[in-house]
Design a protein around this motif. Structure first.
Motif, mmCIF file in Angstrom:
data_model
loop_
_atom_site.group_PDB
_atom_site.id
_atom_site.type_symbol
_atom_site.label_atom_id
_atom_site.label_comp_id
_atom_site.label_asym_id
_atom_site.label_seq_id
_atom_site.Cartn_x
_atom_site.Cartn_y
_atom_site.Cartn_z
ATOM 1 N N GLU A 58 0.836 -1.205 0.000
ATOM 2 C CA GLU A 58 0.000 0.000 0.000
ATOM 3 C C GLU A 58 0.873 1.258 0.000
ATOM 4 O O GLU A 58 0.608 2.206 -0.764
ATOM 5 N N TRP A 61 2.391 1.706 -3.467
ATOM 6 C CA TRP A 61 1.439 2.204 -4.460
ATOM 7 C C TRP A 61 1.146 3.692 -4.244
ATOM 8 O O TRP A 61 0.941 4.441 -5.216
ATOM 9 N N LYS A 62 1.120 4.137 -3.015
ATOM 10 C CA LYS A 62 0.918 5.561 -2.755
ATOM 11 C C LYS A 62 2.079 6.380 -3.322
ATOM 12 O O LYS A 62 1.872 7.454 -3.896
ATOM 13 N N ASN A 65 1.596 6.334 -7.201
ATOM 14 C CA ASN A 65 0.495 7.185 -7.667
ATOM 15 C C ASN A 65 0.795 8.659 -7.466
ATOM 16 O O ASN A 65 0.277 9.512 -8.199
ATOM 17 N N ASP A 166 -3.351 -1.671 -5.358
ATOM 18 C CA ASP A 166 -3.943 -1.541 -6.693
ATOM 19 C C ASP A 166 -3.940 -2.831 -7.498
ATOM 20 O O ASP A 166 -4.772 -2.994 -8.395
ATOM 21 N N ASN A 167 -3.003 -3.736 -7.237
ATOM 22 C CA ASN A 167 -2.946 -4.968 -8.031
ATOM 23 C C ASN A 167 -3.581 -6.158 -7.312
ATOM 24 O O ASN A 167 -3.274 -7.300 -7.603
#
Length: 337
Positions: A58, A61-62, A65, A166-167
């Motif tokens: 997590e 991914w932050k 993004n 996300d995945n």
């Protein structure tokens, strides 16, 4: 008179000594240890997946993004590790019914008949029926407990990552739907029953191993193909420009004509944005797309119906196994007489 006095009454066949039953259970102690170790290892991996790996992924991914279109540094290894562990643990959990079936056919039943161990037990005060009950009762309990625990942990691990990573696989993926639900437990029990039946029929460990795995594969494929049709699907209609819509388990999709007829979607034409596709839709008199599918709210009913069918199959296979055993042992007694 003395002969009558010395003759001891035969023990009742229906009440085998507890020592004999304990002996039957001890025969497969290595399998018990192996199963326990497998459940513990997979359970630990799933806890790791749903805890530290989810948190690390997590955060990565932050970072990713936040980069936008600019080049930046993010923890790609955390993202890839989460994906790999999720894939491999899901595949391992889905393989459990095949392992149970192969072991039941080869070691639990087939090898004992092949080597004569079962026949020896039947001469030591254990009736064939009680022998088979003792053989199946403890494995069934352990398989139920182990697969239930792993299915729960798999579902919790997936839920921990949903909306954060996300995945994460969607709810309708094979790993998520089948490895994290009651179908896994029912399929493992059906595999156990199939292994017992094949072991009794074939009486050869290798043949029973292969046959049990094949039967379990047929049950798995049958479940996969029939599950979308076990509950009424919902239909979503969308414009020709938007293409088919509706996320979930797709049952059918295509074109709707002005008369309400359903047509197959022409190849490479998923939207009327393409002028060639728009012209083709006009010639077909198509006015919209349709999709019959199951949303996430249908996952519970679908899984419960599939689980019930598999449990019924497991019961049926078990009943057939006992009938085969009684028939064959009756034939042996008749031949001995």
């Amino acid at each position: 008179m003395s002969a009558l006095t010395l003759a001891a009454p035969a023990p009742p066949a229906s009440a085998p000594p507890p020592r004999q039953l304990r002996w039957l259970l001890r025969l497969h102690r290595p399998a018990l240890y192996a199963w326990t170790g497998l459940v513990v290892v997979l359970g630990a991996l799933l806890l790791w997946l749903g805890g530290p790996l989810t948190d690390a992924s997590e955060a990565a991914w932050k970072q990713y993004n936040a980069c936008g279109m600019a080049a930046c540094t993010y923890d790609q290894d955390a993202i890839l590790l989460y994906k790999d562990v999720a894939r491999y643990t899901g595949s391992a959990v889905l393989a459990l019914p095949f392992l149970v079936a192969a072991w039941a056919g080869a070691s639990l039943i087939g090898r004992e008949l092949e080597t004569g161990t079962a026949q020896l037990a039947w001469t030591q005060g254990v009736t064939p029926t009680r022998w088979l009950v003792a053989k199946l009762a403890l494995p069934a309990a352990l398989v139920t407990a182990g697969t239930s625990l792993l299915a729960l942990l798999h579902h919790l691990a997936w839920s921990a990552g949903r909306g954060r990573v996300d995945n994460t696989e969607p709810w309708y993926s094979i790993e998520t739907l089948y490895a994290g639900g009651p179908v896994l437990v029912a399929l493992a029990l059906a595999g156990l029953a199939a292994g017992a039946l094949l072991g009794l029929l074939l009486r050869r460990s290798l043949a029973a191993l292969i046959g049990s795995a094949l039967v379990t594969g047929v049950l798995w494929i049958g479940t996969f193909l029939t599950l979308p049709h076990l509950w009424p699907a919902v239909t979503r209609v969308s414009s020709l420009r938007d293409g088919p819509s509706g996320s979930g388990i797709t049952v059918a999709e295509g074109l709707l004509t002005a008369d309400g007829d359903r047509l197959a979607i022409p190849r490479y034409c998923g939207s009327s944005i393409d002028p060639a596709c728009g012209s083709l839709f006009d010639r077909l008199d198509a006015v919209s797309f349709y999709r019959d599918y199951h949303p996430r709210s249908h996952s519970g009913p679908l899984l419960l119906v599939a689980t019930g069918i598999l449990l019924a199959v497991a019961v049926l296979l078990t009943v057939v196994a006992f009938r085969v055993l009684r028939h064959r042992t009756a034939d042996r007694k008749g031949a001995a007489v």
